[in-house]
Design a protein around this motif. Structure first.
Motif, short mmCIF file in Angstrom:
data_model
loop_
_atom_site.label_atom_id
_atom_site.label_comp_id
_atom_site.label_asym_id
_atom_site.label_seq_id
_atom_site.Cartn_x
_atom_site.Cartn_y
_atom_site.Cartn_z
N LEU A 29 12.75 -50.84 -25.49
CA LEU A 29 11.86 -50.04 -26.13
C LEU A 29 12.38 -48.79 -26.35
O LEU A 29 11.95 -48.19 -27.62
CB LEU A 29 10.59 -50.31 -25.45
N ALA A 30 12.90 -48.15 -25.38
CA ALA A 30 13.30 -46.93 -25.65
C ALA A 30 14.42 -46.86 -26.53
O ALA A 30 14.58 -45.66 -27.47
CB ALA A 30 13.79 -46.28 -24.27
N PRO A 33 2.48 -58.20 -24.82
CA PRO A 33 3.71 -58.87 -25.15
C PRO A 33 4.57 -57.87 -26.07
O PRO A 33 3.93 -56.71 -26.42
CB PRO A 33 2.95 -59.94 -26.31
N PHE A 34 5.43 -58.38 -25.98
CA PHE A 34 6.69 -57.51 -26.78
C PHE A 34 7.36 -58.51 -27.94
O PHE A 34 7.35 -59.45 -28.06
CB PHE A 34 7.69 -56.73 -26.02
N GLU A 35 7.91 -57.86 -29.04
CA GLU A 35 8.61 -58.52 -30.09
C GLU A 35 9.81 -57.59 -30.40
O GLU A 35 9.85 -56.39 -30.30
CB GLU A 35 7.76 -58.89 -31.21
N ILE A 36 10.76 -58.38 -31.19
CA ILE A 36 12.01 -57.50 -31.80
C ILE A 36 11.20 -56.72 -32.89
O ILE A 36 10.37 -57.06 -33.61
CB ILE A 36 12.90 -58.41 -32.35
N ASP A 37 11.62 -55.21 -32.91
CA ASP A 37 11.18 -54.54 -34.22
C ASP A 37 12.01 -54.91 -35.72
O ASP A 37 13.18 -54.34 -35.60
CB ASP A 37 11.25 -53.07 -33.71
N HIS A 38 11.29 -55.81 -36.18
CA HIS A 38 11.99 -56.25 -37.33
C HIS A 38 11.77 -55.39 -38.54
O HIS A 38 12.15 -55.74 -39.60
CB HIS A 38 11.68 -57.78 -37.44
N GLU A 39 11.30 -54.19 -38.43
CA GLU A 39 10.73 -53.64 -39.65
C GLU A 39 11.50 -52.07 -39.71
O GLU A 39 11.71 -51.51 -40.80
CB GLU A 39 9.31 -53.04 -39.73
N VAL A 78 13.07 -58.20 -15.97
CA VAL A 78 12.59 -58.27 -17.21
C VAL A 78 11.81 -56.85 -17.76
O VAL A 78 12.05 -56.40 -18.87
CB VAL A 78 11.55 -59.26 -17.34
N ASN A 79 11.15 -56.30 -16.76
CA ASN A 79 10.26 -55.03 -17.04
C ASN A 79 11.55 -53.95 -17.28
O ASN A 79 10.98 -53.06 -18.33
CB ASN A 79 9.34 -54.71 -15.74
N ARG A 80 12.45 -54.13 -16.47
CA ARG A 80 13.50 -52.74 -16.68
C ARG A 80 13.99 -52.97 -17.98
O ARG A 80 14.35 -51.91 -18.74
CB ARG A 80 14.34 -52.79 -15.59
N GLN A 81 14.70 -54.16 -18.39
CA GLN A 81 15.32 -54.36 -19.62
C GLN A 81 14.24 -54.03 -20.86
O GLN A 81 14.89 -53.52 -21.88
CB GLN A 81 15.91 -55.91 -19.64
N VAL A 82 13.13 -54.42 -20.84
CA VAL A 82 12.08 -54.15 -21.91
C VAL A 82 11.74 -52.78 -22.17
O VAL A 82 11.83 -52.40 -23.17
CB VAL A 82 10.78 -54.84 -21.57
N SER A 83 11.90 -51.98 -21.10
CA SER A 83 11.53 -50.65 -21.07
C SER A 83 12.82 -49.96 -21.87
O SER A 83 12.71 -49.18 -22.63
CB SER A 83 11.37 -49.97 -19.93
N ALA A 84 14.07 -50.52 -21.33
CA ALA A 84 15.29 -49.63 -21.95
C ALA A 84 15.44 -50.18 -23.39
O ALA A 84 15.72 -49.66 -24.38
CB ALA A 84 16.56 -50.59 -21.27
N PRO A 96 21.51 -59.10 -19.03
CA PRO A 96 19.94 -59.17 -18.82
C PRO A 96 19.30 -58.35 -20.29
O PRO A 96 18.48 -59.18 -20.62
CB PRO A 96 19.53 -58.10 -17.62
N ALA A 97 19.91 -57.38 -20.74
CA ALA A 97 19.16 -57.00 -22.06
C ALA A 97 19.26 -57.78 -23.13
O ALA A 97 18.78 -58.31 -23.99
CB ALA A 97 19.91 -55.58 -22.22
N ALA A 98 20.72 -58.62 -23.31
CA ALA A 98 20.79 -59.78 -24.36
C ALA A 98 19.79 -60.89 -23.99
O ALA A 98 19.30 -61.19 -25.09
CB ALA A 98 22.22 -60.24 -24.32
N ALA A 99 19.72 -61.33 -22.73
CA ALA A 99 18.70 -62.27 -22.69
C ALA A 99 17.15 -61.91 -22.99
O ALA A 99 16.49 -62.93 -23.50
CB ALA A 99 18.88 -62.73 -21.07
N VAL A 100 16.94 -60.90 -22.75
CA VAL A 100 15.36 -60.32 -22.90
C VAL A 100 15.48 -60.24 -24.66
O VAL A 100 14.36 -60.75 -25.12
CB VAL A 100 15.04 -59.09 -22.27
N LEU A 101 16.22 -59.73 -25.08
CA LEU A 101 16.27 -59.56 -26.54
C LEU A 101 16.36 -60.78 -27.21
O LEU A 101 15.48 -61.34 -28.34
CB LEU A 101 17.36 -58.86 -27.29
#
Length: 422
Positions: free
Chosen positions: A72-73, A95-101, A64-70, A35-40
């Motif tokens: 993000l952390a 919305p969320f996105e990969i932290d690319h910075e 999805v909410n659980r994986q987004v939280s993990a 799940p984490a890989a799929a959300v990323l």
């Protein structure tokens, strides 16, 4: 005090005992289903809502909410409240996105003549890079020189945290240890992964470069539809200085346990003499170095230009300027390539074919000759065949995907591993 050495397995040996240190991690050239890989993965193309991520991944909104939280952390994702739809209520609508910075990975492609070192963000986009001549004075000196050059290059990016390094290289690679046998460089048992890991103090993945190129088509966005993902099979056919193929099956690059196969000596019918003693082997017929030598021998381009030697690029420029003999030589190579791709395609019968490497992209008019020869030679029904979307940067993106693959396959586990190296 005795200096530490590295054994064949890549472990660090100190005064006769083995210290538990494994900086080398085998690359994961597959579309992961955790799940984490799929959300990323859902966020690699840009900001996405949790609802859209659930639809894209097939996961429940709660998962999805659980994986987004993990994520993000872990610092791999970031929220974009500025993109929240007007009138929306509640954090799940943000919305969320990969932290690319915040982060980068380091990609290194070690070629027979040139080594390219690049930095990439977590979306797989190249931030910058440099090229150095691949040292030809022994494998220990060469690997250490490349490692130190990569370390110096990494200092430019002091505002980003490096997470991983990836090395793509020809020859035979043991992905578990990062040990490489590279006949063209005369390397035998070169401890590429361990040396890079020691110098860079990062986890390192090492991969055969053609398999990594196929993985870049599978895992990285190119601005085009991803032609190798999902069910079915793909044949990736690469030619520049060397020639090689890789096969993708149902979202995973096939990696033979004994190492990648070879098409270097595939017969083409040409009269070019190979180092193996035969004539017409593929690599010596279509490889850049051999083609350049023939161009010089025929007087199409000079052996020397200015204070240095001419290169294959001079042949391309001569053809683009209208030199008929240069165009004829490049058309000859393209025709041989088209016939060879057709024969390999007919043997494997993949659902799609992707052509990569400067032999296909360096002189674009040659593509028509490749296509014509392919159509004439293949005995099967027409198939999906295209040029790689990475163009002349296939080597760099092969290194990038090697540096990102473990993160993409299991992001939370990978970020925990990087923390152990701090």
């Amino acid at each position: 005090m005795s200096l530490p050495t590295l054994d064949r397995s890549g472990s660090r040996v100190v005064t006769g005992r083995v210290r538990v240190q494994r900086p080398v991690v085998a690359p994961e050239f597959r579309i992961a289903d955790n799940p984490a890989a799929a959300v990323l993965r859902a966020a690699t193309g840009g900001p996405v809502s949790r609802d859209n991520a659930a639809r894209t991944t097939g996961l429940s909104i709660a998962t999805v909410n659980r994986q987004v939280s993990a994520l993000l952390a872990a610092g791999l994702l970031r929220e974009r409240p500025d993109l929240t739809a007007s009138g929306a209520v509640g954090r799940p609508r943000v919305p969320f996105e990969i932290d690319h910075e915040a982060y980068l990975t380091l990609g290194i492609h070690i070629g027979a003549a040139v080594t390219k070192i690049v930095a990439a963000d977590l979306r797989g986009r190249i931030l910058g890079g440099l090229a150095i001549a691949t040292p030809q004075t022994g494998q220990d000196f060469a690997t250490t020189t490349v490692a130190r050059s990569a370390k110096a290059f990494l200092q430019r990016w002091h505002r980003r945290k490096p997470l991983w390094a990836g090395v793509a290289i020809g020859g035979r690679v043991d992905p578990a240890t990062g040990i490489v046998d590279h006949p063209k460089l005369a390397w035998q048992g070169a401890q590429v992964g361990s040396v890079l890991g020691e110098v860079l103090e990062l986890p390192v993945s090492v991969a055969p470069h053609v398999e990594a190129m196929a993985a870049s088509e599978l895992l990285l966005p190119t601005g085009e539809p991803r032609g190798t993902g999902g069910p079915g099979s793909s044949l990736y056919f690469y030619v520049r200085e060397t020639a090689g193929i890789a096969v993708t099956l149902d979202g995973r690059v096939h990696t033979p346990s004994s190492g990648p196969g070879s098409i270097a000596h595939f017969p083409t019918g040409s009269d070019v003499e190979c180092t193996c003693g035969r004539r017409g082997c593929l690599e010596v017929t279509v490889g850049d170095r051999s083609l350049h030598a023939r161009a010089v021998g025929r007087g199409i381009i000079p052996a020397h230009k200015g204070t240095g030697g001419s290169t294959i690029a001079d042949l391309y420029r001569a053809a683009e300027a209208g030199a008929a003999d240069a165009q004829e030589l490049l058309a000859e190579r393209a025709t041989i390539l088209g016939h060879t791709v057709a024969m390999v395609r007919d043997m494997l019968n993949p659902d799609r074919v992707i052509l990569g490497g400067q032999a296909f992209t360096g002189y674009r008019p040659a593509v028509a000759h490749v296509a014509r020869a392919f159509t004439q030679s293949s005995q099967l029904a027409p198939t999906d065949i295209r040029i790689s979307g990475f163009g002349g940067k296939v080597q760099e993106f092969a290194a990038v995907v090697t540096s990102l693959s473990a993160i993409y396959a299991d992001p939370l586990s990978a970020i925990r591993r990087t923390a152990l190296n701090d």
